[in-house]
Design a protein around this motif. Sequence first.
Motif, PDB file in Angstrom:
ATOM      1  N   GLU A  67       0.631  -1.310  -0.101  1.00 27.73           N
ATOM      2  CA  GLU A  67      -0.264   0.033   0.143  1.00 27.73           C
ATOM      3  C   GLU A  67       1.176   1.652   0.189  1.00 27.73           C
ATOM      4  O   GLU A  67       1.651   1.358   0.482  1.00 27.73           O
ATOM      5  CB  GLU A  67      -0.854  -0.154   1.011  1.00 27.73           C
ATOM      6  CG  GLU A  67      -1.966  -0.875   1.398  1.00 27.73           C
ATOM      7  CD  GLU A  67      -3.163  -0.329   0.069  1.00 27.73           C
ATOM      8  OE1 GLU A  67      -3.607   0.469  -0.209  1.00 27.73           O
ATOM      9  OE2 GLU A  67      -3.069  -1.664  -0.810  1.00 27.73           O
ATOM     10  N   PRO A  68       0.801   2.370  -1.262  1.00 25.45           N
ATOM     11  CA  PRO A  68       1.150   3.447  -0.572  1.00 25.45           C
ATOM     12  C   PRO A  68       1.305   4.027   0.263  1.00 25.45           C
ATOM     13  O   PRO A  68      -0.382   4.066   1.196  1.00 25.45           O
ATOM     14  CB  PRO A  68       0.529   4.506  -1.780  1.00 25.45           C
ATOM     15  CG  PRO A  68      -0.606   3.210  -2.813  1.00 25.45           C
ATOM     16  CD  PRO A  68      -0.717   2.362  -1.979  1.00 25.45           C
ATOM     17  N   THR A  69       2.294   4.391   1.100  1.00 26.61           N
ATOM     18  CA  THR A  69       2.628   6.009   2.143  1.00 26.61           C
ATOM     19  C   THR A  69       3.160   7.063   2.268  1.00 26.61           C
ATOM     20  O   THR A  69       2.921   7.277   0.788  1.00 26.61           O
ATOM     21  CB  THR A  69       4.039   5.550   2.614  1.00 26.61           C
ATOM     22  OG1 THR A  69       4.831   5.079   2.263  1.00 26.61           O
ATOM     23  CG2 THR A  69       3.656   3.486   3.410  1.00 26.61           C
ATOM     24  N   LEU A  70       2.734   7.831   3.081  1.00 24.38           N
ATOM     25  CA  LEU A  70       3.191   9.424   3.132  1.00 24.38           C
ATOM     26  C   LEU A  70       4.725   9.495   2.068  1.00 24.38           C
ATOM     27  O   LEU A  70       4.930  10.497   1.736  1.00 24.38           O
ATOM     28  CB  LEU A  70       3.560   9.883   4.484  1.00 24.38           C
ATOM     29  CG  LEU A  70       1.769  10.076   5.064  1.00 24.38           C
ATOM     30  CD1 LEU A  70       2.106  10.756   6.670  1.00 24.38           C
ATOM     31  CD2 LEU A  70       1.240  10.777   4.035  1.00 24.38           C
ATOM     32  N   ASP A  71       5.460   8.108   2.142  1.00 27.20           N
ATOM     33  CA  ASP A  71       7.009   8.756   1.755  1.00 27.20           C
ATOM     34  C   ASP A  71       6.889   8.250  -0.006  1.00 27.20           C
ATOM     35  O   ASP A  71       7.976   7.899  -0.497  1.00 27.20           O
ATOM     36  CB  ASP A  71       8.114   6.876   2.540  1.00 27.20           C
ATOM     37  CG  ASP A  71       8.150   8.157   4.367  1.00 27.20           C
ATOM     38  OD1 ASP A  71       7.797   9.238   4.075  1.00 27.20           O
ATOM     39  OD2 ASP A  71       8.792   6.524   4.941  1.00 27.20           O
ATOM     40  N   SER A  72       5.730   7.378  -0.072  1.00 29.81           N
ATOM     41  CA  SER A  72       5.584   7.247  -1.235  1.00 29.81           C
ATOM     42  C   SER A  72       5.991   7.990  -2.494  1.00 29.81           C
ATOM     43  O   SER A  72       5.900   9.181  -2.038  1.00 29.81           O
ATOM     44  CB  SER A  72       3.884   6.765  -2.067  1.00 29.81           C
ATOM     45  OG  SER A  72       4.264   4.882  -1.138  1.00 29.81           O
ATOM     46  N   ASP A  89       9.033   3.111  -3.495  1.00 30.21           N
ATOM     47  CA  ASP A  89       8.365   3.537  -1.532  1.00 30.21           C
ATOM     48  C   ASP A  89       9.348   4.264  -1.457  1.00 30.21           C
ATOM     49  O   ASP A  89       7.934   5.269  -0.551  1.00 30.21           O
ATOM     50  CB  ASP A  89       9.006   2.275  -1.183  1.00 30.21           C
ATOM     51  CG  ASP A  89       8.091   1.133  -1.367  1.00 30.21           C
ATOM     52  OD1 ASP A  89       7.021   1.129  -2.073  1.00 30.21           O
ATOM     53  OD2 ASP A  89       8.834  -0.399  -1.045  1.00 30.21           O
ATOM     54  N   SER A  90       9.841   4.573  -1.401  1.00 33.79           N
ATOM     55  CA  SER A  90      10.177   6.370  -1.039  1.00 33.79           C
ATOM     56  C   SER A  90      11.529   7.073  -1.928  1.00 33.79           C
ATOM     57  O   SER A  90      12.417   5.900  -2.677  1.00 33.79           O
ATOM     58  CB  SER A  90      10.832   6.468   0.336  1.00 33.79           C
ATOM     59  OG  SER A  90      12.443   5.845   0.198  1.00 33.79           O
ATOM     60  N   ALA A  91      11.755   7.977  -2.120  1.00 33.79           N
ATOM     61  CA  ALA A  91      13.715   8.506  -2.865  1.00 33.79           C
ATOM     62  C   ALA A  91      13.307  10.094  -2.094  1.00 33.79           C
ATOM     63  O   ALA A  91      11.918  11.588  -2.057  1.00 33.79           O
ATOM     64  CB  ALA A  91      12.650   8.923  -4.173  1.00 33.79           C
TER      65      ALA A  91
END
Length: 146
Positions: A67-72, A89-91
């Motif tokens: 599931e996408p998160t705030l970091d996605s 997932d994050s960058a």
Amino acid sequence: MSDLHVVLKLSDTEYVLSWQDVLHLESFTGATRVPGARPYVSGLIQIRGRVVPVVDLRARFGLPSAEPTLDSRVIVVQSGARTVGLLVDSAREVVNIAADALRPPPEVMAHESAGFVKAVAQLGKRLVMLVDVGRIIDEEQDHHGK
């Protein structure tokens, strides 16, 4: 000679994209599904007045979905005339990688990764893999018969 690269994370693995391929990074708030699209295409999003297809890199690389998160993040990339968003997932990091630090991936890995990884580099104790943006987008292009 060194080049800037954007570090992105998928699961527990770090990948890098050449800064030259990256237009900008955006938070991910969801995408509009497209009927008949390949399973790794999350859908379409509107970014800065443009409608851009989003490729879920987890699905593209055969990783379990999450599931996408705030970091996605959606990393908007360009290859030739095509602009595509890559859901990761994050960058949140940019690094300098010397050109001579990039090594071809081991043969078995090159085969297994379907050509998506074009090089590996050591960053201190970290190992990062350089993603071939053109390869990800080209397969996308073939699907639409362009």
